[in-house]
Scaffold this motif. Structure first.
Motif, short mmCIF file in Angstrom:
data_model
loop_
_atom_site.label_atom_id
_atom_site.label_comp_id
_atom_site.label_asym_id
_atom_site.label_seq_id
_atom_site.Cartn_x
_atom_site.Cartn_y
_atom_site.Cartn_z
N UNK A 17 0.96 -1.32 -0.11
CA UNK A 17 -0.07 0.09 -0.08
C UNK A 17 0.66 1.02 -0.01
N UNK A 18 1.89 1.29 0.66
CA UNK A 18 3.05 2.61 0.68
C UNK A 18 3.56 2.74 -0.64
N UNK A 19 3.83 1.50 -1.36
CA UNK A 19 4.22 1.74 -2.77
C UNK A 19 3.18 2.49 -3.66
N UNK A 20 1.88 1.75 -3.50
CA UNK A 20 0.76 2.55 -4.33
C UNK A 20 0.39 3.88 -3.83
N UNK A 21 0.77 4.21 -2.69
CA UNK A 21 0.61 5.73 -2.01
C UNK A 21 1.73 6.58 -2.91
N UNK A 22 3.08 6.03 -3.28
CA UNK A 22 3.92 6.89 -3.80
C UNK A 22 3.51 7.24 -5.30
N UNK A 23 2.70 6.10 -5.87
CA UNK A 23 2.39 6.47 -7.28
C UNK A 23 1.21 7.60 -7.17
N UNK A 24 0.30 7.44 -6.07
CA UNK A 24 -0.74 8.52 -5.80
C UNK A 24 -0.19 9.97 -5.59
N UNK A 25 0.91 9.97 -4.93
CA UNK A 25 1.49 11.29 -4.69
C UNK A 25 1.86 11.90 -5.98
N UNK A 26 2.77 11.13 -6.57
CA UNK A 26 3.30 11.55 -7.99
C UNK A 26 2.32 12.22 -8.84
N UNK A 27 1.10 11.42 -8.78
CA UNK A 27 0.09 11.98 -9.84
C UNK A 27 -0.68 13.13 -9.00
N UNK A 28 -0.72 13.48 -7.86
CA UNK A 28 -1.18 14.50 -7.11
C UNK A 28 -0.42 15.83 -7.68
N UNK A 29 0.90 15.74 -7.75
CA UNK A 29 1.95 16.63 -8.03
C UNK A 29 2.08 17.11 -9.30
#
Lengths: 152, 115
Positions: A17-29
């Motif tokens: 889930x942490x790895x998925x959250x990193x992808x989410x953050x990159x999308x947000x930015x």
């Protein structure tokens, strides 16, 4: 008043889930100006390190645990908050690694400090850990050639 | 994370694809330590398809490096993406590891007799 965009995500204490959250953050930015995209990979690493700390140190591996992420993207900076509700961080483990030698551990918070402008760690209500980091957006970011004479 | 292993004259070349992070580092260490135990203590890690490495990934690389050097071998890193190179530079591990442009360059260095 500068506009600020806010994003939130909650995950369990799990590396996948942490790895998925990193992808989410990159999308947000992705909404950052093109000139500021260089800080995206830095902040992805910062989030990764903070989540690893929570998953590995705040909670027992088999026990359920909650981690909340709040991201605020303003015109001048990015604020990232990671909150867990497990064991508080041991201040004695916040030492700087000895960079003159190869270490098998101890680089996590060092990297967070190196890649952010401000770092605050506390435990609201004496529970868990709250880490807030700020990363300024370069002043030149977003600057575009003016199409014509500028108004004052 | 995925990896492919190739052997050339007792040199183990490991081509990694994906993120080298807290969730994948332990398994990678197991794979590479097994290679060293089998006698391939000269390793090349091709990181050309790795764009994310965190402190756990760095720890894994250091752990394998120490084991390899203990047996007279080494670990060379090849094909670093800018994001990975930056993390190595911040931690000054770029001074500890031998870094080459390509995996073939690393193999040539081994065969030329440097470590």
């Amino acid at each position: 008043m500068p506009a600020s965009r806010r994003f939130e995500r909650t995950l369990g204490n799990d590396f996948k889930e942490a790895a998925e959250a990193r992808v989410w953050l990159a999308d947000c930015l992705q909404s950052l100006p093109v000139d500021a995209r260089g800080i995206v990979s830095d902040l992805v690493l910062v989030l990764g390190e903070l989540l690893t700390n929570s998953v590995r140190h705040a909670y027992d591996p088999e026990a359920p645990g909650r981690i909340d992420i709040v991201l605020s993207v303003g015109d001048e900076d990015v604020l990232l908050t990671v909150r867990d509700y497990g064991r508080p961080m041991d201040p004695s483990k916040r030492h700087e690694p000895d960079l003159s030698q190869a270490n098998e551990g101890g680089y996590g918070l060092y990297l967070v400090r190196m890649l952010t402008d401000d770092l605050e760690i506390d435990a609201p209500g004496g529970v868990g850990n709250r880490v807030v980091v700020r990363r300024g957006i370069p002043a030149t970011a977003g600057a575009r050639p003016a199409p014509g004479p500028r108004s004052a | 994370m995925q990896w492919e292993l190739e052997h050339r004259e007792q040199i183990a070349i490991c081509r990694l694809t994906g993120d080298l992070d807290a969730g994948t580092a332990t398994e990678l260490v197991s794979v590479l330590e097994r290679e060293i135990d089998r006698g391939a203590n000269r390793l090349v890690l091709d990181l050309g398809r790795v764009s994310y490495i965190d402190s756990s990934g760095l720890g894994a690389l250091v752990k394998v490096l120490k084991k390899a050097r203990l047996g007279g071998g080494d670990v060379k890193l090849a094909g670093l993406e800018p994001e990975v190179r930056k993390v190595l530079e911040l931690t000054r591990l770029d001074k500890i590891f031998e870094i080459t442009r390509t995996a073939d360059d690393a193999v040539r260095q081994y065969l030329a007799g440097t470590r």
